[in-house]
Design a protein around this motif. Structure first.
Motif, PDB file in Angstrom:
ATOM      1  N   GLY A  10     -27.991 -30.930 -29.934  1.00  0.00           N
ATOM      2  CA  GLY A  10     -26.725 -31.649 -29.765  1.00  0.00           C
ATOM      3  C   GLY A  10     -27.037 -33.122 -29.861  1.00  0.00           C
ATOM      4  O   GLY A  10     -28.029 -33.515 -30.469  1.00  0.00           O
ATOM      5  N   PRO A  33     -26.133 -33.725 -34.988  1.00  0.00           N
ATOM      6  CA  PRO A  33     -24.907 -33.106 -35.512  1.00  0.00           C
ATOM      7  C   PRO A  33     -24.192 -34.013 -36.520  1.00  0.00           C
ATOM      8  O   PRO A  33     -23.773 -33.553 -37.590  1.00  0.00           O
ATOM      9  CB  PRO A  33     -24.055 -32.887 -34.252  1.00  0.00           C
ATOM     10  N   LYS A  34     -24.104 -35.293 -36.207  1.00  0.00           N
ATOM     11  CA  LYS A  34     -23.384 -36.229 -37.086  1.00  0.00           C
ATOM     12  C   LYS A  34     -24.163 -36.504 -38.371  1.00  0.00           C
ATOM     13  O   LYS A  34     -23.589 -36.524 -39.463  1.00  0.00           O
ATOM     14  CB  LYS A  34     -23.117 -37.507 -36.283  1.00  0.00           C
ATOM     15  N   LYS A  70     -24.668 -23.987 -34.695  1.00  0.00           N
ATOM     16  CA  LYS A  70     -23.383 -23.744 -34.037  1.00  0.00           C
ATOM     17  C   LYS A  70     -23.354 -22.369 -33.361  1.00  0.00           C
ATOM     18  O   LYS A  70     -22.863 -22.217 -32.239  1.00  0.00           O
ATOM     19  CB  LYS A  70     -22.271 -23.849 -35.083  1.00  0.00           C
ATOM     20  N   ARG A  74     -22.546 -36.594 -25.777  1.00  0.00           N
ATOM     21  CA  ARG A  74     -21.961 -36.481 -27.116  1.00  0.00           C
ATOM     22  C   ARG A  74     -22.509 -35.221 -27.804  1.00  0.00           C
ATOM     23  O   ARG A  74     -23.706 -35.030 -27.891  1.00  0.00           O
ATOM     24  CB  ARG A  74     -22.275 -37.740 -27.947  1.00  0.00           C
ATOM     25  N   GLU A  75     -21.606 -34.368 -28.256  1.00  0.00           N
ATOM     26  CA  GLU A  75     -21.959 -33.111 -28.962  1.00  0.00           C
ATOM     27  C   GLU A  75     -22.931 -32.238 -28.162  1.00  0.00           C
ATOM     28  O   GLU A  75     -23.737 -31.495 -28.745  1.00  0.00           O
ATOM     29  CB  GLU A  75     -22.566 -33.420 -30.336  1.00  0.00           C
TER      30      GLU A  75
END
Ligand SMILES: NC(=O)c1ccc[n+]([C@@H]2O[C@H](COP(=O)([O-])OP(=O)(O)OC[C@H]3O[C@@H](n4cnc5c(N)ncnc54)[C@H](O)[C@@H]3O)[C@@H](O)[C@H]2O)c1
Ligand SMILES: O=c1ccn([C@@H]2O[C@H](COP(=O)(O)OP(=O)(O)O[C@H]3O[C@H](CO)[C@@H](O)[C@H](O)[C@H]3O)[C@@H](O)[C@H]2O)c(=O)[nH]1
Length: 443
Positions: free
Chosen positions: A255, A260-261, A288, A325-326
């Motif tokens: 994460g 992820p980005k 995921k 975040r994420e």
């Protein structure tokens, strides 16, 4: 050197502090006035081990200051570092709005020759775009440099002070000596290349590390079916220097604000030139799915989850940070609430940030790990904080309704678990013989 850092998030703040630590005069600028006020009071907006000591020392030595006045900071500086965010757009592409805004503001503030270096993670060609935006605002001469940042949250200060390598992308070779000298106090592993390659090195590095994680997670899923132990497999693989031992920890997947980005952005960068990055698409999909392993294992041990009480250990995307975040925890918690579970949450530092962005009547916020486990039907460990590794398993069993532990990060050794009386599920490891077959407890 006099340096202005634009954007005082993780990267801007940590690199500003570290450049000051090396004797430069640094002004960290942010448009968020609350952030600047906190920093001026020596309160760090991020949790990072050691950060406040370094910050205080450099502010007191008058090498580091915080300001919301970008114009003044740019005018006083020879080097301007752009460290603003590049979050994902819904398409996955990097949102360059903050980069473009910062470049425009820098251009308008210029009062003489400057070097404008970008530390934000940006798609290939973005530094060119920055050059055009600045040139559209000023007649002053300037150079563009790409210095991608490789720090990890949780060890950001040490990573910056002692990096494995520094990558510098430039097109004006006359700048090479200045940029190498600026960074030589951190390391002698400085790799100078062209700007586009430097931009790509950052995405390729993150994509490769994410690939290693998804690879070992897939191996772990196979290990579960064939009775092998993924932690042993990773140790054995890692002894080959061509593979290396790092980033082979199976678990609930990656994460954070970067993997992820940046994986999604690289898929888009490829897509924009009509290339389908099939491998990386699979890496993202595997990641995921992997977080749902926790829920699968809960169902395996408890049957249905409606009205069960589940303790959650760890909310941040990794230990030693309060960044959520994420974080895999978000999706897991949402899914468990959807299945009717009542949750008891605990994280050593991330509860404040989590609660600000997500709260629900099914959630109880707990003061410590044992409190989150008290009367629970199962505990799920989602972040590998050191304090969870040190918990007394006999005390844990004592406070729980049913001694079921789902270890999403494989933090406990076989020796710790054997004979502990726990019904223990981890990722990609043979299940130890359960102490007893627990009764399903509902409500
Ligand atoms: N977080 C990490 O560990 C990490 C590591 C390596 C690289 N990166 C990359 O570095 C960049 C920054 O990441 P972050 O996590 O520090 O971001 P962040 O979102 O935490 O912080 C960015 C800051 O920039 C400020 N900002 C935006 N526009 C501005 C402007 N025009 N003027 C002044 N301030 C402005 C925002 O207010 C915010 O405080 C991203 O591209 C990220 O991918 C991050
Ligand atoms: O073997 C592993 C290693 C990591 N992770 C997970 O991967 C994520 C990212 O971990 P890590 O890379 O340690 O943290 P970040 O702070 O996100 O750092 C990554 O992203 C930064 C932003 O681009 C880069 O600068 C760093 O080099 C890169 O490691 C976390 O959720 C970890 O739990 C695993 O699941 N298994």
């Amino acid at each position: 050197m006099d340096i202005a850092v634009i954007g005082t998030g993780y990267v801007g703040l940590v690199s500003g502090i570290c450049f000051a630590e090396m004797g430069n005069h640094v002004t960290c600028v942010d448009q968020d006035i609350n952030k600047i006020e906190a920093l001026q009071n020596l309160a760090s907006p991020i949790y990072e081990p050691g950060i406040e000591t370094f910050m205080e020392r450099n502010v007191q030595a008058e090498r580091l200051k915080f300001s919301s006045n970008l114009i003044e900071a740019v005018r006083q500086s020879e080097l301007i570092i752009i460290a603003v965010g590049t979050p994902s757009l819904p398409s996955g592409e990097a949102n360059l709005q903050y980069i473009e805004q910062a470049a425009g503001e820098i251009g308008r503030a210029m009062n003489g020759r400057k070097i404008v270096a970008t530390k934000s993670t940006v798609p290939v060609g973005t530094n060119e775009k920055i050059r055009q935006i600045i040139a559209g605002q000023t007649e002053q001469p300037f150079d563009i440099v790409s210095i991608p940042e490789f720090l990890r949250e949780g060890s950001a200060i040490q990573d910056t002070l002692h990096p494995d390598r520094i990558v510098i992308g430039l097109d004006n070779r006359e700048l090479e000596a200045t940029m190498v000298e600026l960074h030589s106090s951190f390391t002698d592993q400085i790799f100078v290349t062209d700007i586009r390659s430097a931009e790509m090195i950052k995405y390729a590095s993150n994509a490769f590390l994410a690939t290693k994680i998804s690879f070992i997670n897939e191996i772990s899923n196979i290990c579960e079916k064939v009775g092998a132990d993924v932690t042993e497999v990773a140790l054995g693989m890692g002894k080959d220097p061509r593979i290396g031992p790092s980033f082979l920890n199976a678990g609930i997947g990656y994460g954070g604000s970067c993997f992820p980005k940046d994986t999604k952005a690289l898929i888009q960068i490829a897509g924009n030139v009509n290339y389908e990055f099939q491998l990386l698409k699979s890496v993202v999909e595997v990641n995921k799915a992997q977080r749902y392993k926790v829920i699968e294992k809960l169902k395996q041990s408890l049957g249905q989850l409606n009205n069960t009480v589940i303790g959650i250990w760890g909310l941040s995307f990794k230990p030693n940070t309060d960044d959520i975040r994420e974080a895999p925890s978000i999706e897991i918690i949402e899914a468990l609430i959807g299945l009717g579970a009542r949750l008891k949450l605990y994280d050593p530092v991330a509860m404040g940030k989590f609660k600000d962005s997500f709260d629900h009547p099914s959630i109880t916020w707990c003061a410590n790990a044992l409190d989150a486990a008290a009367n629970a039907d199962a505990v799920c460990l989602l972040t590998d904080w050191q304090e969870f590794k040190e918990i007394s398993l006999s005390q844990l069993i004592y406070v729980m309704e049913q001694p079921i532990l789902i270890d999403g990060r494989n933090v406990y050794s076989k020796e710790q678990i054997e004979g502990a009386g726990l019904h223990y599920y981890s990722i990609g490891r043979p299940e130890p013989i359960p102490a007893f077959r627990s009764q399903v407890h509902v409500g």
